[in-house]
Design an enzyme around this catalytic site. Structure first.
Site, short mmCIF file in Angstrom:
data_model
loop_
_atom_site.label_atom_id
_atom_site.label_comp_id
_atom_site.label_asym_id
_atom_site.label_seq_id
_atom_site.Cartn_x
_atom_site.Cartn_y
_atom_site.Cartn_z
N LYS A 192 0.84 -1.20 0.00
CA LYS A 192 0.00 0.00 0.00
C LYS A 192 0.87 1.24 0.00
O LYS A 192 1.87 1.33 0.72
CB LYS A 192 -0.92 -0.02 1.22
CG LYS A 192 -1.95 1.10 1.25
CD LYS A 192 -2.87 0.95 2.45
CE LYS A 192 -3.93 2.04 2.51
NZ LYS A 192 -4.85 1.87 3.65
N SER A 209 -9.67 1.73 2.74
CA SER A 209 -8.84 2.50 1.83
C SER A 209 -7.78 1.67 1.11
O SER A 209 -7.12 2.16 0.19
CB SER A 209 -8.14 3.61 2.61
OG SER A 209 -7.27 3.07 3.60
N SER A 246 -9.95 -0.55 7.08
CA SER A 246 -9.38 -0.40 5.74
C SER A 246 -8.61 -1.60 5.21
O SER A 246 -8.21 -1.61 4.05
CB SER A 246 -8.48 0.84 5.68
OG SER A 246 -9.25 2.02 5.71
#
EC number: 6.3.5.7
Length: 481
Positions: free
Chosen positions: A77, A151, A175
């Site tokens: 990420k 996210s 997330s």
């Protein structure tokens, strides 16, 4: 090769049946094949992956020790600092930022982490759909008209589509777990402090936690084994011994006490089929030998409003550092205050601006106690609720999300509807306990995740229960699309 789990791939690389270089090349080819449809990555690193894989192969040829997690290509990420590779947080304000150091979670992979790319995400991890990225939305591999969750949506899409065998995401209020649910994956939020946050660019420092996103529970246990542990560079890192997360994984759930959380199963907005899949998972665990009952978390319903005061308050403080002076975007202007204003106006997206304003308001004189102070009291009550629940149960069960993946654009202009997606996830985040989402079934052809929660540092028990739930579901990972 792309159909193998990370655990299976590691076994084959260590046995010299396939090479790490072949695995990296396969991942790169898959990225090239499907990235145009998905937009999983902000920055691809195909050459870097091949270079590092070649070094892993060379270490194996020399007979050096190579741990299983060092053999497997991974998506990261884009909120984790990667030395010499740009790290944007999905924001224009960090569009050209290259960190000078590596996040501790990545250093766990040894000298040559085989990183296939920096995965797309909601800007500064603020969102539930990966539509808030300055680099375009990510699409769900199960249905390209739908969101992958957020996210950590780029990480989830990459794993679901076979662009990497596993990924690192971050979980502040769901997330990791929510995109895992939407994309048919396993997503684990470890206990707060179990994994070092050093090198993680902060959203809400009392909530952020790095976690695995994988194809199955065994892969999640292996990846947690790699990244867990105390780190003196992180003052919130826990000095708690790291157990062997794989050793008891197949022990089953005989005698395990599982509590169905009434307030979350019956929460407003939870679809009927999502609720039924959660209850079906509970029945399957009972048939496997668990003792299943119902448990109450009386203050869970207040978790969402408390979270959306506490997290923005921390955002207001953490994002004050992006001023155009030290690093990141700088917009020229006459005078320093005008430069601050223009830089932040142009560099931040709408959702980030919204949360900065919410947090600043909650912390302002005259409102601090009415909002932030009250939210912290709710947080304490939720922690007490979990403490009481775990006095009678080992694992708690609920839906991960109220719904399956929703359509692109469906909620992006309705913040309250978007925030409501987190209703089942935020209580565990506020308490700092470990929680995992495992695929429980399908609704309308889309995956539904079931959430299991455990007491502090009870990841071995949580993973064992998740493994049993995974096996009971009958679902097996298949590449999408």
């Amino acid at each position: 090769m792309l159909e193998l789990s990370a655990f299976e791939l590691a076994e084959r690389v260590l046995a010299r049946e396939v090479s790490a270089s072949e695995a990296a090349a396969a991942a790169n080819a898959r990225v090239e094949e499907v990235e145009g449809d998905l937009n999983s990555f902000i920055t691809g690193t195909p050459e870097l992956a091949l270079e590092r894989a070649a070094r892993v192969d060379e270490r194996l040829r020399r007979g050096e020790e190579v741990r299983p997690w060092e053999c497997v290509p991974i998506a990261v990420k884009d909120v984790l600092s990667t030395r010499g590779v740009r790290t944007t947080c999905g924001s224009r304000i960090l569009e050209n930022f290259e960190p000078v150091y590596e996040a501790s979670a990545l250093l766990s992979f040894g000298p040559d982490p085989i990183m296939v790319g920096k995965a797309n995400m909601d800007e500064f991890a603020m969102g539930s759909s990966t539509e808030n990225s300055a680099y375009g939305p990510t699409r769900n591999p199960w249905d390209l008209s739908r969101v992958p969750g957020g996210s950590s949506g780029g990480s989830a899409a990459a794993v679901a589509a076979g662009q990497g065998w596993w990924a690192l995401g971050t979980d502040t209020g769901g997330s990791v777990r929510q995109p895992a649910s939407f994309c048919g994956l396993v997503g684990l939020k470890p206990t707060y402090g179990r994994v070092s946050r050093y090198g993680l660019i902060a959203f809400a420092s009392s909530l952020d936690q790095i976690g695995p996103m994988t194809r199955d529970v065994r892969d999640a246990a292996l990846l947690l084994q790699a990244i867990a542990g105390h780190d003196p560079k992180d003052s919130t890192s826990a000095g708690v011994e790291v157990p062997d997360y794989l050793s008891g994984l197949e022990r089953g759930v005989e005698g395990l006490r599982v509590g169905i959380v009434r307030e979350l199963v019956e929460a407003e907005g939870v679809e009927g089929e999502v609720r039924e899949i959660s209850l079906r998972t509970a029945r399957a665990l009972e048939e496997a030998g668990a003792r299943v009952g119902e448990v109450s978390l009386p203050h869970a319903g207040y978790g969402l409003p408390a979270y959306y005061i506490i997290a923005p308050a921390e955002v207001s403080s953490n994002l004050a550092r992006y001023d155009g002076v030290r690093y990141g975007l700088r917009v020229p202007a006459d005078g320093v205050h005008e430069m601050y204003r223009r830089t932040r106006e142009r560099g931040f997206g709408d959702e980030v601006k919204r949360r900065i304003m919410l947090g600043t308001y909650a912390l302002s004189a005259g409102y601090y106690e009415a909002y932030y102070g009250q939210a912290q009291k709710v947080r304490t009550r939720i922690i007490e609720d979990f403490r009481n629940a775990f006095s009678g149960y080992d694992v708690l069960l609920s839906p991960t999300c109220p719904t399956t993946a929703f359509g692109l654009g469906e909620k992006v202009d309705d913040p309250l509807a978007m925030y409501a997606n987190d209703i089942c996830a935020v209580p565990a985040s506020l308490a700092g306990i470990p929680a995992i989402s495992v695929p429980g079934g399908l609704s309308g052809g889309l995956p539904v995740g079931v959430q299991l929660m455990g007491d502090y540092f009870s990841e071995p028990t949580l993973l064992r229960a998740a493994r049993a739930a995974e096996q009971a579901s009958g679902l097996r990972f298949r590449l999408k699309p």
